[in-house]
Design a protein around this motif. Structure first.
Motif, short mmCIF file in Angstrom:
data_model
loop_
_atom_site.label_atom_id
_atom_site.label_comp_id
_atom_site.label_asym_id
_atom_site.label_seq_id
_atom_site.Cartn_x
_atom_site.Cartn_y
_atom_site.Cartn_z
N ALA A 47 0.83 -1.21 0.00
CA ALA A 47 0.00 0.00 0.00
C ALA A 47 0.86 1.26 0.00
CB ALA A 47 -0.94 -0.01 1.20
N GLN A 48 1.98 1.23 0.72
CA GLN A 48 2.88 2.39 0.73
C GLN A 48 3.53 2.59 -0.63
OE1 GLN A 48 5.56 1.67 3.97
NE2 GLN A 48 4.09 2.35 5.51
N LEU A 49 3.94 1.50 -1.27
CA LEU A 49 4.57 1.60 -2.60
C LEU A 49 3.58 2.05 -3.66
CD1 LEU A 49 6.77 -1.62 -2.79
CD2 LEU A 49 7.58 0.73 -2.86
N ALA A 50 2.37 1.50 -3.60
CA ALA A 50 1.41 1.70 -4.67
C ALA A 50 0.41 2.82 -4.39
CB ALA A 50 0.64 0.40 -4.91
N ASP A 51 0.53 3.47 -3.25
CA ASP A 51 -0.41 4.52 -2.87
C ASP A 51 -1.86 4.03 -2.91
OD1 ASP A 51 1.56 6.41 -2.42
OD2 ASP A 51 1.63 6.97 -4.55
N VAL A 53 -5.51 3.24 -1.43
CA VAL A 53 -6.37 4.00 -0.53
C VAL A 53 -6.20 3.47 0.89
CG1 VAL A 53 -8.77 4.66 -0.06
CG2 VAL A 53 -8.01 4.28 -2.41
N PRO A 54 -5.90 4.36 1.84
CA PRO A 54 -5.67 3.90 3.22
C PRO A 54 -6.85 3.13 3.81
CG PRO A 54 -5.00 6.18 2.98
CD PRO A 54 -5.66 5.77 1.70
N GLN A 55 -8.07 3.42 3.36
CA GLN A 55 -9.24 2.72 3.88
C GLN A 55 -9.11 1.22 3.66
OE1 GLN A 55 -12.90 3.97 2.11
NE2 GLN A 55 -14.15 2.71 3.44
N ALA A 56 -8.56 0.81 2.52
CA ALA A 56 -8.37 -0.62 2.24
C ALA A 56 -7.38 -1.23 3.22
CB ALA A 56 -7.89 -0.82 0.80
N VAL A 57 -6.36 -0.46 3.60
CA VAL A 57 -5.39 -0.95 4.58
C VAL A 57 -6.07 -1.16 5.92
CG1 VAL A 57 -3.22 -0.44 5.77
CG2 VAL A 57 -3.50 0.21 3.38
N TYR A 58 -6.86 -0.18 6.32
CA TYR A 58 -7.55 -0.31 7.60
C TYR A 58 -8.51 -1.48 7.60
CZ TYR A 58 -5.57 4.26 8.58
OH TYR A 58 -4.69 5.29 8.77
N MET A 59 -9.16 -1.73 6.49
CA MET A 59 -10.07 -2.87 6.40
C MET A 59 -9.29 -4.17 6.60
SD MET A 59 -12.60 -1.63 3.29
CE MET A 59 -12.92 -3.29 2.80
N ALA A 60 -8.12 -4.25 5.98
CA ALA A 60 -7.30 -5.46 6.10
C ALA A 60 -6.84 -5.66 7.54
CB ALA A 60 -6.10 -5.39 5.17
N LEU A 61 -6.53 -4.55 8.22
CA LEU A 61 -6.06 -4.66 9.60
C LEU A 61 -7.17 -5.14 10.53
CD1 LEU A 61 -3.96 -1.37 9.85
CD2 LEU A 61 -3.12 -3.70 9.55
N MET A 72 -10.12 -9.63 0.66
CA MET A 72 -10.23 -8.18 0.71
C MET A 72 -9.10 -7.52 -0.08
SD MET A 72 -9.28 -5.05 2.00
CE MET A 72 -7.88 -5.68 2.85
N ILE A 73 -7.90 -8.05 0.05
CA ILE A 73 -6.75 -7.48 -0.68
C ILE A 73 -6.98 -7.65 -2.19
CG2 ILE A 73 -4.29 -7.70 -1.16
CD1 ILE A 73 -3.94 -8.54 1.81
N ALA A 74 -7.39 -8.83 -2.60
CA ALA A 74 -7.62 -9.08 -4.03
C ALA A 74 -8.66 -8.12 -4.59
CB ALA A 74 -8.05 -10.53 -4.25
N ALA A 75 -9.65 -7.76 -3.78
CA ALA A 75 -10.71 -6.86 -4.23
C ALA A 75 -10.23 -5.41 -4.33
CB ALA A 75 -11.90 -6.94 -3.27
N ASN A 76 -9.14 -5.06 -3.64
CA ASN A 76 -8.72 -3.66 -3.55
C ASN A 76 -7.42 -3.32 -4.25
OD1 ASN A 76 -10.64 -2.05 -1.75
ND2 ASN A 76 -10.43 -4.00 -0.68
N ILE A 77 -6.85 -4.26 -4.97
CA ILE A 77 -5.61 -3.94 -5.68
C ILE A 77 -5.81 -4.19 -7.18
CG2 ILE A 77 -4.10 -4.43 -3.73
CD1 ILE A 77 -3.41 -7.09 -5.02
N PRO A 78 -5.12 -3.40 -7.99
CA PRO A 78 -5.20 -3.66 -9.43
C PRO A 78 -4.41 -4.93 -9.74
CG PRO A 78 -3.64 -1.90 -8.98
CD PRO A 78 -4.28 -2.27 -7.67
#
Length: 186
Positions: A47-51, A53-61, A72-78
């Protein structure tokens, strides 16, 4: 909880489907916890490398199970649809988590390579721009000092020599080469 599509009917004014629940897979809780932490950390780095959306990071946490985190990660990354489908279609949550971890590591390497390439290209562009600017500055200084006229005289002399029919072809070629060299000078 995952379901398998058993029957799908598109006839009529609405769609109708029949699905069956897929039985859960027993997992070692400690292993799943370790995999979940690894997935979260890997996704944070990505997420830091690819910028992302922080909301996706919080959801994963906020998720506990490795399979849920992977989904969840698969749904939020290109990414490639085939890679995502491979993850989504995996029934075993541990295997799904492992696949996502490998995918994230590959994507992080790709991002790092892209950043390195962009930095190299940017440096080359800056160097070319700097060289061009310095060349322009040198020409301006030469014009201000009156040195420009000397180069023009040399070029004019060489052009006059090229017009002389009595000059041998070997000498004529040398004059052309010298003229090209002078033309390239700032």
């Amino acid at each position: 909880t995952r379901y398998r599509l058993v029957e799908f009917d598109a006839e009529g004014s609405y769609y109708q489907a029949t699905a069956e629940k897929i039985p859960g897979v027993e997992v070692d809780p400690e292993y799943e916890q370790a995999l979940s932490r690894t997935l979260r950390e890997s996704f944070e780095e990505y997420a830091q490398l690819a910028d992302v959306v922080p909301q996706a990071v919080y959801m994963a946490l906020g998720l506990r199970h490795a399979g849920d985190i992977a989904d969840m990660i698969a749904a939020n990354i290109p990414g490639e649809i085939e890679d995502k489908l491979d993850i989504y279609l995996e029934i075993d949550p541990i295997e799904r988590g492992k696949k996502m971890t490998a995918y994230l590591e590959r994507e992080k390497k790709i991002f790092e390579m892209r950043k390195k390439l962009q930095a190299e290209v940017g440096k080359e562009i800056r160097d070319v721009q700097k060289e061009s600017f310095l060349r322009e500055e040198l020409q301006l200084i030469q014009r201000q000092l009156g040195e420009d006229s000397e180069e023009e005289e040399e070029t004019t002399d060489l052009e006059a020599m090229l017009q002389d029919d009595g000059i041998p072809e070997v000498v004529r070629q040398k004059i052309r080469t010298e003229k090209k060299r002078l033309d390239k000078l700032p």
